[in-house]
Write an enzyme that holds these catalytic residues in place. Sequence first.
Site, PDB file in Angstrom:
ATOM      1  CG  PHE A 140      -1.882   1.218   0.908  1.00 16.85           C
ATOM      2  CD1 PHE A 140      -2.921   1.184   0.414  1.00 16.85           C
ATOM      3  CD2 PHE A 140      -1.517   2.445   1.729  1.00 16.85           C
ATOM      4  CE1 PHE A 140      -3.785   2.275   0.196  1.00 16.85           C
ATOM      5  CE2 PHE A 140      -2.457   3.532   1.731  1.00 16.85           C
ATOM      6  CZ  PHE A 140      -3.324   3.336   0.843  1.00 16.85           C
ATOM      7  CG  ASP A 225       5.432   4.021   1.817  1.00 19.40           C
ATOM      8  OD1 ASP A 225       5.548   4.782   2.818  1.00 19.40           O
ATOM      9  OD2 ASP A 225       4.585   3.721   1.230  1.00 19.40           O
ATOM     10  CE  LYS A 254      -1.364   7.034   6.655  1.00 23.73           C
ATOM     11  NZ  LYS A 254      -0.838   5.966   6.055  1.00 23.73           N
TER      12      LYS A 254
HETATM   13  C1  LIG Z   1      -1.007   5.678   4.539  1.00 22.35           C
HETATM   14  C2  LIG Z   1       0.122   5.409   3.613  1.00 22.35           C
HETATM   15  C3  LIG Z   1       0.281   5.992   2.378  1.00 22.35           C
HETATM   16  C4  LIG Z   1      -0.565   7.267   1.911  1.00 22.35           C
HETATM   17  O1  LIG Z   1      -0.553   8.361   2.613  1.00 22.35           O
HETATM   18  P1  LIG Z   1      -1.626   9.390   2.303  1.00 22.35           P
HETATM   19  O2  LIG Z   1      -1.317  10.583   3.233  1.00 22.35           O
HETATM   20  O3  LIG Z   1      -2.753   8.620   2.570  1.00 22.35           O
HETATM   21  O4  LIG Z   1      -1.691   9.644   0.710  1.00 22.35           O
HETATM   22  C5  LIG Z   1       1.255   5.727   1.492  1.00 22.35           C
HETATM   23  N1  LIG Z   1       2.204   4.825   2.191  1.00 22.35           N
HETATM   24  C6  LIG Z   1       1.999   3.859   3.200  1.00 22.35           C
HETATM   25  C7  LIG Z   1       2.706   2.873   3.882  1.00 22.35           C
HETATM   26  C8  LIG Z   1       0.724   4.355   4.155  1.00 22.35           C
HETATM   27  O5  LIG Z   1       0.460   3.705   5.230  1.00 22.35           O
END
Ligand SMILES: *Cc1c(COP(=O)(O)O)cnc(C)c1O
Length: 425
Positions: A140, A225, A254
């Site tokens: 994700f 990520d 985040k």
């Molecule tokens: C939440 C998340 C994203 C996307 O972040 P948004 O602020 O919702 O665009 C990307 N990668 C990971 C691992 C995430 O948990």
Amino acid sequence: MSAREYIEIEKTYGAHNYHPLPVVISKAKGVWVWDVDGKKYIDMLSSYSAINQGHLHPRIVKAATEQLERVSLTSRAFSNDRMGPFLKKLCNLSGMEMALPMNTGAEAVETAIKLARRWGYQKKGIPENEGEIVVCAGNFHGRTTTIISFSSDEDSKKGFGPFTPGFVTIPYNDIMAFEKAINPSTIGILVEPIQGEAGINVPSPDYLKELKRICSEKGILLILDEIQTGFARTGKMFAFEHEGIKPDILCVGKALGGGLYPVSAALSSREILSVFTPGSHGSTFGGNPLACAIADAALDVLVEEKLAERSARMGAYFVKKLEEIGCPEVREIRAKGLLIGVEFRLGPGETVRPVCQKLMEEGVLAKDTHDKTIRFAPPLTITEEEVDWAIDRIKKVFEGCRVKPNPRPATAQCTCSCPSMQNWR
Ligand SMILES: *Cc1c(COP(=O)(O)O)cnc(C)c1O
């Protein structure tokens, strides 16, 4: 208005791209939130780890309100007095050399992809438009058209094509598959240190170390990520610290915004980030002084309150308490720090949503990830007493599924009565 009315109006005027639990929050503080009827809940989701510092941390709120008396937005057409010092702090904390500020997590990932591709063509000499980035099944990384192009989740993709080419999918936690996927067009691998949305999938020890070794040998990029795993969530400031490595490109978001404001960034070395030149990438709101003031304070709170150590300690305590419940319906508990997944034994088509509903009724807000797993990821400021408060209620709900004649949470009717989703998915 009543909770029911708020939910109705949301459903009438808001697109149904989420399926929230039927709770309407109107107030929050620390690990606690209150609904419109004044009922108190403990927040075990932290907005998908965007609230590691706790709701409305006074120091971050103060930084925001002070900045709101000075200047909020300059655009990058001009410099501001907040961005430089904030980026320096972020680089020092992560051990990276330079950062490019954006807003949402998906934008940080998009930035990393553009950066990696341009690096591949300009520095590595891969023929233009032929570069490949390796990604993992179950990933994700966000919701943009390019990012969903390499998602393996049908719900995220269906009806949204045509998709962006240039991505190769391998299984997660599979070093041999990575070695096999590498060819002269490979730019690097984009990967989560722990797969959050896929159900808190914790890879084998040394997974990141092995990826890093292979990337170094082949002269390709390790793109991590850490949007969910970063900022002390897993018991270290960044999950890569558990394995003593450093990525070539790092995506953060985040909790960087301290739960107040969307702030994200892509970080890398001076050499790699230098492929961006004026005009090649940007964002109107990226690096704005309000965002930088908030994120600066959000980082200070993580460091000064030692939230990484706290996450490791409270995570271990939480997991021990969960294990002591000994619910036979629980198949596995996977965790690192305060990123905790509890997977249930379920039949086909069943989900843990009814368990989340019961937890909500008891005052514990948690959400399922990928049908079978409940994620417990409270603010890292949580105390032992607050964990105990939650555990008492979790125990009651988990024991409830044990004593029932049909202990499995069945495919139940959606009690929030949204017309388009009569059944749990
Ligand atoms: C939440 C998340 C994203 C996307 O972040 P948004 O602020 O919702 O665009 C990307 N990668 C990971 C691992 C995430 O948990």
